[in-house]
Design a protein around this motif. Structure first.
Motif, PDB file in Angstrom:
ATOM      1  N   LEU A  78       2.760  17.688   8.361  1.00 59.65           N
ATOM      2  CA  LEU A  78       3.241  16.454   8.983  1.00 59.65           C
ATOM      3  C   LEU A  78       2.187  15.350   8.892  1.00 59.65           C
ATOM      4  N   ILE A  79       0.936  15.706   9.101  1.00 54.55           N
ATOM      5  CA  ILE A  79      -0.156  14.731   8.967  1.00 54.55           C
ATOM      6  C   ILE A  79      -0.215  14.221   7.534  1.00 54.55           C
ATOM      7  N   MET A  80      -0.187  15.132   6.568  1.00 51.67           N
ATOM      8  CA  MET A  80      -0.268  14.722   5.165  1.00 51.67           C
ATOM      9  C   MET A  80       0.936  13.888   4.755  1.00 51.67           C
ATOM     10  N   GLN A  81       2.114  14.219   5.241  1.00 49.48           N
ATOM     11  CA  GLN A  81       3.313  13.448   4.939  1.00 49.48           C
ATOM     12  C   GLN A  81       3.178  12.032   5.498  1.00 49.48           C
ATOM     13  N   THR A  82       2.685  11.926   6.710  1.00 48.20           N
ATOM     14  CA  THR A  82       2.534  10.617   7.344  1.00 48.20           C
ATOM     15  C   THR A  82       1.469   9.792   6.633  1.00 48.20           C
ATOM     16  N   VAL A  83       0.369  10.416   6.259  1.00 54.35           N
ATOM     17  CA  VAL A  83      -0.677   9.720   5.496  1.00 54.35           C
ATOM     18  C   VAL A  83      -0.112   9.245   4.157  1.00 54.35           C
ATOM     19  N   GLY A  84       0.634  10.112   3.473  1.00 48.95           N
ATOM     20  CA  GLY A  84       1.230   9.734   2.191  1.00 48.95           C
ATOM     21  C   GLY A  84       2.172   8.551   2.316  1.00 48.95           C
ATOM     22  N   THR A  85       2.972   8.534   3.377  1.00 43.86           N
ATOM     23  CA  THR A  85       3.880   7.408   3.621  1.00 43.86           C
ATOM     24  C   THR A  85       3.092   6.120   3.803  1.00 43.86           C
ATOM     25  N   ALA A  86       2.049   6.170   4.613  1.00 48.33           N
ATOM     26  CA  ALA A  86       1.228   4.976   4.852  1.00 48.33           C
ATOM     27  C   ALA A  86       0.529   4.532   3.566  1.00 48.33           C
ATOM     28  N   GLN A  87       0.041   5.488   2.780  1.00 46.63           N
ATOM     29  CA  GLN A  87      -0.635   5.135   1.520  1.00 46.63           C
ATOM     30  C   GLN A  87       0.325   4.458   0.554  1.00 46.63           C
ATOM     31  N   ARG A  88       1.552   4.975   0.454  1.00 50.08           N
ATOM     32  CA  ARG A  88       2.542   4.343  -0.430  1.00 50.08           C
ATOM     33  C   ARG A  88       2.855   2.925   0.028  1.00 50.08           C
ATOM     34  N   GLN A  89       2.991   2.736   1.347  1.00 48.58           N
ATOM     35  CA  GLN A  89       3.272   1.396   1.875  1.00 48.58           C
ATOM     36  C   GLN A  89       2.112   0.445   1.593  1.00 48.58           C
ATOM     37  N   ALA A  90       0.889   0.911   1.797  1.00 44.17           N
ATOM     38  CA  ALA A  90      -0.279   0.061   1.541  1.00 44.17           C
ATOM     39  C   ALA A  90      -0.376  -0.302   0.063  1.00 44.17           C
ATOM     40  N   ALA A  91      -0.174   0.684  -0.809  1.00 46.40           N
ATOM     41  CA  ALA A  91      -0.241   0.426  -2.253  1.00 46.40           C
ATOM     42  C   ALA A  91       0.831  -0.566  -2.683  1.00 46.40           C
ATOM     43  N   THR A  92       2.011  -0.441  -2.111  1.00 43.20           N
ATOM     44  CA  THR A  92       3.089  -1.370  -2.431  1.00 43.20           C
ATOM     45  C   THR A  92       2.738  -2.781  -1.973  1.00 43.20           C
ATOM     46  N   ARG A  93       2.151  -2.899  -0.788  1.00 49.49           N
ATOM     47  CA  ARG A  93       1.753  -4.230  -0.295  1.00 49.49           C
ATOM     48  C   ARG A  93       0.689  -4.860  -1.187  1.00 49.49           C
ATOM     49  N   VAL A  94      -0.266  -4.058  -1.642  1.00 53.17           N
ATOM     50  CA  VAL A  94      -1.303  -4.582  -2.539  1.00 53.17           C
ATOM     51  C   VAL A  94      -0.658  -5.059  -3.841  1.00 53.17           C
ATOM     52  N   ALA A  95       0.267  -4.267  -4.380  1.00 58.74           N
ATOM     53  CA  ALA A  95       0.954  -4.658  -5.612  1.00 58.74           C
ATOM     54  C   ALA A  95       1.772  -5.937  -5.396  1.00 58.74           C
ATOM     55  N   GLU A  96       2.412  -6.060  -4.240  1.00 58.01           N
ATOM     56  CA  GLU A  96       3.177  -7.272  -3.938  1.00 58.01           C
ATOM     57  C   GLU A  96       2.255  -8.484  -3.829  1.00 58.01           C
ATOM     58  N   ALA A  97       1.080  -8.288  -3.252  1.00 58.24           N
ATOM     59  CA  ALA A  97       0.115  -9.386  -3.152  1.00 58.24           C
ATOM     60  C   ALA A  97      -0.327  -9.832  -4.542  1.00 58.24           C
ATOM     61  N   LEU A  98      -0.520  -8.885  -5.432  1.00 59.35           N
ATOM     62  CA  LEU A  98      -0.897  -9.214  -6.807  1.00 59.35           C
ATOM     63  C   LEU A  98       0.241  -9.944  -7.507  1.00 59.35           C
ATOM     64  N   ALA A  99       1.467  -9.470  -7.320  1.00 65.40           N
ATOM     65  CA  ALA A  99       2.627 -10.111  -7.953  1.00 65.40           C
ATOM     66  C   ALA A  99       2.786 -11.557  -7.474  1.00 65.40           C
ATOM     67  N   ALA A 100       2.478 -11.802  -6.201  1.00 63.88           N
ATOM     68  CA  ALA A 100       2.615 -13.151  -5.640  1.00 63.88           C
ATOM     69  C   ALA A 100       1.642 -14.144  -6.261  1.00 63.88           C
ATOM     70  N   THR A 101       0.609 -13.653  -6.910  1.00 60.30           N
ATOM     71  CA  THR A 101      -0.364 -14.553  -7.552  1.00 60.30           C
ATOM     72  C   THR A 101       0.060 -14.924  -8.964  1.00 60.30           C
ATOM     73  N   GLY A 102       1.214 -14.398  -9.401  1.00 60.16           N
ATOM     74  CA  GLY A 102       1.690 -14.715 -10.738  1.00 60.16           C
ATOM     75  C   GLY A 102       1.132 -13.810 -11.811  1.00 60.16           C
ATOM     76  N   ALA A 103       0.783 -12.580 -11.441  1.00 59.30           N
ATOM     77  CA  ALA A 103       0.250 -11.632 -12.421  1.00 59.30           C
ATOM     78  C   ALA A 103       1.277 -11.391 -13.524  1.00 59.30           C
ATOM     79  N   SER A 104       0.783 -11.145 -14.715  1.00 60.49           N
ATOM     80  CA  SER A 104       1.667 -10.917 -15.865  1.00 60.49           C
ATOM     81  C   SER A 104       2.432  -9.606 -15.709  1.00 60.49           C
ATOM     82  N   GLN A 105       3.492  -9.457 -16.496  1.00 63.28           N
ATOM     83  CA  GLN A 105       4.264  -8.218 -16.474  1.00 63.28           C
ATOM     84  C   GLN A 105       3.403  -7.038 -16.905  1.00 63.28           C
ATOM     85  N   ASP A 106       2.521  -7.257 -17.872  1.00 62.32           N
ATOM     86  CA  ASP A 106       1.640  -6.180 -18.319  1.00 62.32           C
ATOM     87  C   ASP A 106       0.721  -5.725 -17.188  1.00 62.32           C
TER      88      ASP A 106
END
Length: 166
Positions: A78-106
């Protein structure tokens, strides 16, 4: 030299300054977006609450009294599942922040290739610890930090245990 194509040094410098200013703005937006990518997630039953930073590193874990209702192996999953969920959310937010700067498709495809996939649920709905993807922080060498021990817990204390790794 063609007179229509002659380069005006002032115009060239002005254009260069605009590009530099735009790059500074994008960098600041990315910095703010990454800084806002800390995530706190809780297990479905509220037994476990974790916080991870933008790099996927665990910064806090809290166990409520409900955690005692789980056998140790189930609690670990349960701890590992919860950590994994939070890590996926954080990684997605970082990727969204990068996309908002106009990063290329590549660039976005490259970053997206490192996003942790959702885990495959077991029939019971739990996730085996081995199924939790590695944190995005594994892409960057982490600083070695000394482990901190939680203080001894007495039965008359509150019903929540909190470990802070910051």
């Amino acid at each position: 030299m063609d007179s229509e194509r002659a380069l005006d040094p002032q115009q060239w410098l002005g254009d260069l300054q605009k590009r530099v200013d735009a790059a500074k703005l994008r960098a600041e937006q990315l910095k703010e977006g990454v800084a806002a990518s800390t995530v706190t997630a809780a297990s479905p039953d509220g037994a476990v609450t974790v916080t991870v930073g933008p790099n996927g590193g665990l910064t806090n874990i809290s166990l409520s009294q409900r955690a005692a209702e789980h056998p140790p192996t189930k609690l670990g999953s349960l701890i590992m599942q919860t950590v994994g969920t939070a890590q996926r959310q954080a990684a997605t937010r970082v990727a969204e922040a990068l996309a908002a700067t106009g990063a290329s498709q590549d660039t976005m495809a490259f970053v997206g290739s490192f996003l942790p996939p959702p885990p495959d649920p077991e029939p019971s709905g739990a996730v085996a610890a081995a199924q939790v993807p590695p944190p995005v922080s594994s892409l960057v060498p982490a600083k070695a930090t000394a482990a901190r021990r939680a203080p001894a817990r007495h039965e008359d204390e509150n019903d929540e245990i909190e470990l802070n790794f910051e």
